[in-house]
Write a protein that holds these residues in place. Structure first.
Motif, PDB file in Angstrom:
ATOM      1  N   UNK A 293      19.259  -5.147  27.600  1.00  0.00           N
ATOM      2  CA  UNK A 293      18.867  -5.673  26.301  1.00  0.00           C
ATOM      3  C   UNK A 293      17.404  -5.428  25.983  1.00  0.00           C
ATOM      4  N   UNK A 294      16.754  -4.508  26.735  1.00  0.00           N
ATOM      5  CA  UNK A 294      15.326  -4.218  26.545  1.00  0.00           C
ATOM      6  C   UNK A 294      15.162  -3.273  25.362  1.00  0.00           C
ATOM      7  N   UNK A 295      15.095  -3.852  24.161  1.00  0.00           N
ATOM      8  CA  UNK A 295      15.080  -3.049  22.937  1.00  0.00           C
ATOM      9  C   UNK A 295      13.824  -2.200  22.846  1.00  0.00           C
ATOM     10  N   UNK A 296      12.680  -2.790  23.168  1.00  0.00           N
ATOM     11  CA  UNK A 296      11.432  -2.053  23.013  1.00  0.00           C
ATOM     12  C   UNK A 296      11.397  -0.832  23.928  1.00  0.00           C
ATOM     13  N   UNK A 297      11.812  -0.998  25.186  1.00  0.00           N
ATOM     14  CA  UNK A 297      11.830   0.135  26.110  1.00  0.00           C
ATOM     15  C   UNK A 297      12.786   1.215  25.617  1.00  0.00           C
ATOM     16  N   UNK A 298      13.923   0.775  25.077  1.00  0.00           N
ATOM     17  CA  UNK A 298      14.889   1.750  24.562  1.00  0.00           C
ATOM     18  C   UNK A 298      14.301   2.517  23.380  1.00  0.00           C
ATOM     19  N   UNK A 299      13.661   1.804  22.455  1.00  0.00           N
ATOM     20  CA  UNK A 299      13.107   2.459  21.268  1.00  0.00           C
ATOM     21  C   UNK A 299      11.986   3.415  21.666  1.00  0.00           C
TER      22      UNK A 299
END
Length: 692
Positions: free
Chosen positions: A442-448
């Motif tokens: 759920x690590x959105x920032x790392x994914x983006x």
């Protein structure tokens, strides 16, 4: 990334000029839904890890959802922000759940990492004590700031910073060469270490829905004096979708969307009407069309056709699309997107969840030929002149991700190419759902941040590998390298290119087989005819050999005759040469005698001249006649003698001339005979040549 920017990573878009327009006046339940939405996956995994059991973690998350339904929204807004408050509540509920009696599996479905890397992650989790592991998880996998972690753990910020440094040092030691850069803002290895498997929710029945306190409209409620509500069929971040009946057209069902938040100002009303205005600017069968709209208790409603079908996301859960099925779905969508772009509008939220697969009336329900794909939800659409951004992180184009990484300011311009990327990525995931990306932990920032720099992985199936060059272009990090939506629609023909080639070969075989059969029959006839002709030619060859033997015998006879003729011809030539030599000798003799005759004639001429001189002298002198007569007689005697001698010489010359003429006549006869023999020899040679 701060809380507000993280929240914007959902499908919520912000209009820069609407912040003070009343658009944010909303119900507490909607605020809770929006607050939890972007972080729901991360919070659910955090709670499952705290409890130590996936099923009980889901139950704890459901308890959190129920708590939010009754929690005053002001409590979520306490510093350092709603994310920290949500994780603080989640931690408290998870600890309570773990302390309750009941079995704990302690066998969490961690994200699958095979090989040396997977062993390093497992070693890291085993090497850290629970407190250090939680610090690393909150900082990297859940992407909380130090201040937010201090709020969650209810510890001083300085103590959290020191403990976090210690935990990271221990982690680097445990990982060895696999340790991340100490200065990295987001260490991917820590994200992966505390990420549960993609299927953990599916194995346990799925993530519980987020509960809200908005009540649905009662069945039978009349909207706009015309549309009677049947039931609520869907909910979203902005509103609810109802199935309703048009009372003016009996039996006609429609879909009615009702926004939750009231529009309390003119600016808010114009903002609410924005989706309708954008939709009215374009028409395409694969774009949802609004048929009517109005206001209900100051909330906007609008009517859409009622589609029977399912979303592409639901279809993908049943399995991958075939390439043929994918082409039938995505070609119309690409053309619909081209129509949208032609009017200067970006959709900004293309994903399988927003693609409805509706079945046309009267088509076979078992076939995909009657499927009409419809692109729905223009809620975050924008014109080319607008700078607002929106969308779903999983389907962000790299340029959109870069804008969010840079807090929505600066970065590359976002154009319609971002929609092409999202549609191509939806296609890639529909073809191979099992290998699509997800937001680990759920690590959105790392994914983006990763999406801003890396292209999504290509399909791995063997029958999809030939699509790699096309997908690299469609999903290019450089927006300028991607095709337009209309070009993409044309290029999607590559999806069925192998089948079309096989079909062409099949059509070729359908007429080639009869042709080959006919050619085979013709070949047999030709072979038979050639065999028959060969037999006839063999007979003719034997006859020819017999005739050749006879011809050789005739040739031998003719050759002997030729040799005899050649010998006769040689004899004639020799005789002719001898005759020619005799004639030359005679001509030489005649020439000699002719020369002598000329000499005599010359002497005679001189004598005559002397005689004439003497006569003239006798006349002139008138000398003595006796002397003159004697001299004259003497001279006359000499003249007679000379004449006699000259006559003799003339007779000899005439005799010689007669002899020459006789020899010449004989020579001419010899030449005539030689010519006749030569003609005979030529005739013999001609016969010999013909015989050969």
């Amino acid at each position: 990334m701060n809380a507000s920017s993280a929240n914007a990573l959902g499908t919520v878009a912000v209009l820069p000029d609407a912040r003070d327009s009343g658009i944010y006046q909303t119900s507490p339940g909607l605020l809770r839904r929006r607050a939890l939405g972007p972080w729901a996956e991360g919070i659910a995994q955090y709670m499952a890890i705290r409890v130590g059991d996936a099923a009980r973690g889901r139950a704890a998350f459901q308890s959190l959802s129920r708590l939010l339904s009754s929690l005053p929204p002001e409590e979520l807004l306490v510093a350092p922000g709603p994310r920290a408050q949500l994780y603080r509540l989640a931690r408290s509920i998870a600890e309570t759940e773990r302390a309750m009696p009941g079995p704990i599996a302690e066998d969490l479905p961690w994200r699958d990492h095979s090989g040396r890397h997977g062993k390093a992650l497992a070693k890291l989790r085993e090497a850290l004590d629970p407190d250090d592991a939680e610090l690393l998880e909150l900082r990297h996998a859940r992407e909380l700031s130090v201040e937010e972690i201090a709020c969650v753990l209810e510890r001083p910020v300085d103590a959290v910073e020191l403990a976090l440094d210690t935990a990271e040092a221990l982690a680097r030691k445990a990982l060895g060469k696999a340790a991340p850069d100490p200065v990295a803002a987001n260490a991917t290895v820590y994200v992966e270490a505390f990420a549960l498997a993609r299927s953990w929710q599916e194995l346990e029945g799925g993530l519980p829905p987020i509960e809200v306190d908005e009540e649905a409209l009662e069945p039978g409620t009349l909207i706009g004096g015309r549309y009677a509500v049947v039931d609520r069929v869907g909910t979203g971040a902005f509103g609810d979708v109802y199935r309703a009946e048009d009372v003016e057209v009996p039996g006609h069902q429609i879909a009615l969307k009702l926004l939750r938040q009231p529009s309390l100002s003119e600016a808010a009303r114009q903002s609410a009407l924005r989706e309708l205005k954008l939709n009215a600017a374009v028409f395409h069968p694969s774009l949802v069309q609004f048929k009517d709209h109005g206001w209900y208790e100051q909330r906007l409603w609008f009517v859409m056709p009622w589609y029977e079908g399912e979303t592409l996301e639901a279809r993908m859960k049943r399995g991958a699309l075939s390439r043929r099925e994918a082409r039938r779905i995505f070609e119309p969508l690409a053309r619909a997107l081209a129509a949208l772009h032609e009017t200067g509008i970006r959709h900004q939220d293309i994903k399988p969840e927003n693609i409805l697969l509706t079945r046309l009336p009267g088509t076979d329900p078992e076939s995909d030929d009657g499927i009409l794909p419809v692109l729905i939800d223009l809620g975050v659409a924008a014109t080319e002149q607008e700078t607002m951004l929106g969308g779903t992180p999983l389907y962000f184009a790299p340029e959109v991700a870069k804008r969010f990484v840079r807090e929505r300011h600066g970065g590359p311009d976002v154009t319609s190419a971002a929609d092409v990327f999202a549609l191509a990525l939806s296609l890639r995931n529909a073809l191979e759902p099992g290998t699509q990306e997800d937001v680990a932990a759920g690590a959105i920032q790392a994914f983006v941040e990763r999406r801003a720099e890396e292209m999504p992985p290509l399909p791995e199936a063997r029958d999809l590998r030939y699509l790699a060059p096309s997908l690299r272009t469609w999903l290019s990090l450089d927006a300028l390298e991607r095709p337009s939506a209309l070009e993409l629609a044309e290029e999607l023909a590559i999806l069925t290119a192998p089948e079309e080639r096989r079909a062409r070969r099949g059509r070729l075989l359908r007429w080639l087989v009869p042709l080959m059969t006919t050619l085979a029959a013709i070949f047999v006839l030709v072979v038979w005819a050639l065999d028959r002709r060969a037999a006839q030619e063999e007979v003719a060859a034997r006859q020819a050999r017999s005739a050749a033997a006879e011809a050789r015998a005739d040739y031998i006879v003719a050759d002997a005759r030729r040799q005899a003729l050649e010998e006769g011809h040689a004899s004639l030539l020799a005789q002719y040469e001898r005759s020619r030599m005799s004639r030359e000798e005679l001509a030489e003799s005649l020439a000699t005698q002719g020369g002598q005759l000329r000499i005599v004639r010359g002497e005679l001429a001189r004598t005559l001249e002397q005689l004439e001189g003497a006569q003239q002298q006798a006349t002139r002198l008138g000398g003595t006649l006796a002397d003159a007569q004697r001299e004259s007689e003497r001279l006359r005697g000499e003249l007679d003698a000379s004449r006699s001698e000259a006559g003799q010489r003339l007779r000899e010359r005439d005799a010689a001339r007669a002899e020459v003429e006789r020899l010449a006549a004989g020579l001419q006869g010899a030449e005539a005979r030689a010519r006749r023999e030569s003609d005979r020899a030529d005739a013999a040679e001609t016969e010999l040549t013909e015989a050969r």
